[in-house]
Design a protein around this motif. Structure first.
Motif, PDB file in Angstrom:
ATOM      1  N   LYS A   1       1.104  -1.304  -0.186  1.00  9.99           N
ATOM      2  CA  LYS A   1       0.147   0.181  -0.065  1.00  9.99           C
ATOM      3  C   LYS A   1       0.754   1.376  -0.061  1.00  9.99           C
ATOM      4  CE  LYS A   1      -3.459   0.099   2.660  1.00  9.99           C
ATOM      5  NZ  LYS A   1      -4.462   0.421   3.881  1.00  9.99           N
ATOM      6  N   CYS A   2       0.183   2.145  -0.869  1.00  3.50           N
ATOM      7  CA  CYS A   2       0.702   3.549  -1.045  1.00  3.50           C
ATOM      8  C   CYS A   2       0.691   4.564  -0.009  1.00  3.50           C
ATOM      9  CB  CYS A   2       0.963   3.821  -2.535  1.00  3.50           C
ATOM     10  SG  CYS A   2       1.662   6.059  -2.872  1.00  3.50           S
ATOM     11  N   LEU A   3       1.946   5.061   0.986  1.00  3.72           N
ATOM     12  CA  LEU A   3       1.070   5.660   2.065  1.00  3.72           C
ATOM     13  C   LEU A   3       0.793   6.958   1.429  1.00  3.72           C
ATOM     14  CD1 LEU A   3       4.839   6.030   3.977  1.00  3.72           C
ATOM     15  CD2 LEU A   3       2.047   5.419   4.957  1.00  3.72           C
ATOM     16  N   VAL A   4       0.882   7.430   0.371  1.00  5.31           N
ATOM     17  CA  VAL A   4       0.764   8.269  -0.318  1.00  5.31           C
ATOM     18  C   VAL A   4      -1.455   8.417  -0.060  1.00  5.31           C
ATOM     19  CG1 VAL A   4       0.440  11.170  -1.895  1.00  5.31           C
ATOM     20  CG2 VAL A   4       2.268  10.161  -0.370  1.00  5.31           C
ATOM     21  N   SER A   5      -0.979   7.534  -1.551  1.00  2.54           N
ATOM     22  CA  SER A   5      -2.612   7.431  -2.353  1.00  2.54           C
ATOM     23  C   SER A   5      -3.455   6.338  -1.395  1.00  2.54           C
ATOM     24  CB  SER A   5      -2.517   6.625  -3.203  1.00  2.54           C
ATOM     25  OG  SER A   5      -2.058   5.688  -3.579  1.00  2.54           O
TER      26      SER A   5
ATOM     27  N   LYS B   1       3.968  16.908   4.121  1.00  2.00           N
ATOM     28  CA  LYS B   1       2.623  16.051   5.097  1.00  2.00           C
ATOM     29  C   LYS B   1       3.112  15.323   6.020  1.00  2.00           C
ATOM     30  CE  LYS B   1      -0.918  16.291   2.117  1.00  2.00           C
ATOM     31  NZ  LYS B   1      -2.347  16.260   1.316  1.00  2.00           N
ATOM     32  N   ARG B   2       4.727  14.973   6.828  1.00  3.06           N
ATOM     33  CA  ARG B   2       4.889  13.539   7.584  1.00  3.06           C
ATOM     34  C   ARG B   2       4.647  12.649   7.205  1.00  3.06           C
ATOM     35  NH1 ARG B   2       8.605  17.262  10.891  1.00  3.06           N
ATOM     36  NH2 ARG B   2       7.420  19.358  10.371  1.00  3.06           N
ATOM     37  N   LEU B   3       4.388  12.160   6.294  1.00  2.00           N
ATOM     38  CA  LEU B   3       2.916  10.792   6.221  1.00  2.00           C
ATOM     39  C   LEU B   3       4.078   9.711   6.260  1.00  2.00           C
ATOM     40  CD1 LEU B   3       1.469  11.095   2.990  1.00  2.00           C
ATOM     41  CD2 LEU B   3       0.905  11.391   5.525  1.00  2.00           C
TER      42      LEU B   3
END
Length: 212
Positions: free
Chosen positions: A13-17, A65-67
């Motif tokens: 899983k992508c942290l962003v999307s 966004k410090r993800l």
């Protein structure tokens, strides 16, 4: 060249999307013992991985966004120039792939040699320098199929793989090295330049750039 149907690519899983995608289209990051995030483009470093789509806009979003802290469930540090570090690591990988193919007799450089391979249907991937003459590059036709053409490297970078100062045209024969090159080149395509939508809006983070 697509992978055999019985071979499935692991997905993450992508942290962003938040989308689940094959690992080969993502950039892996690991948390070091010093609570610093390190890129792992080869996917071999120990530790739990966090993944971001191989897309510069997605990587920029993850940083701003410090993800990574969210993914690690703790405060983490990011090295300066993290995204540029990812890009350069991918550049080194694609150049290594080309160099290995050259040594195996599966890569050629120069207009005439490349044209010969194209005419004989031996070239599976055409490479052309991003800073080469558009007029000169247009004289060579591109092999068909997704991922059969890339213009993501400069003439100087291409030259490094062939022991030359500059290379404008190069080609790779079909085979495992070409497949490995393609995977890394697709990721570099997304990280080196962000893809802008046709309507002129900003790039969509988390989407891997399509190749020709």
């Amino acid at each position: 060249m697509s992978r055999p149907a019985h071979i499935t690519d692991p997905e993450r899983k992508c942290l962003v999307s938040g989308e689940v995608s094959p690992k080969r289209g993502l950039i892996r990051f690991v948390l070091g013992p010093d609570d610093t995030i390190y890129p792992d483009v080869a996917g071999k470093l120990p530790g739990r991985g966090m993944y971001v789509a191989a897309d510069r806009a997605a990587l920029d979003t993850a940083v701003k966004k410090r993800l990574f802290s969210k993914g690690a469930k703790r405060q983490v540090s990011l090295p300066d120039g993290l995204i540029d570090e990812v890009e350069q690591a991918l550049v080194r990988r694609v150049l290594d792939r080309i160099s290995m193919a050259r040594k195996a007799g599966d890569a050629v450089a120069g207009f005439e040699r490349v044209k010969e391979w194209l005419d004989r249907d031996r070239a599976a991937i055409l490479l052309q320098a991003s800073d080469g003459s558009e007029r000169g590059k247009s004289k060579l036709y591109r092999p068909g199929g997704r991922g059969s053409f890339f213009d993501i490297l400069t003439a100087q970078e291409l030259g490094l793989s062939f022991g030359r100062e500059r290379v404008i045209h190069a080609a790779l024969a079909a085979g495992r090295l070409a497949d490995l090159f393609r995977d890394d080149a697709v990721r570099l395509s997304g990280v080196r330049t962000s893809e802008t939508q046709d309507d002129g809006n900003d790039p969509v983070p988390g989407k891997v750039k399509k190749t020709r």
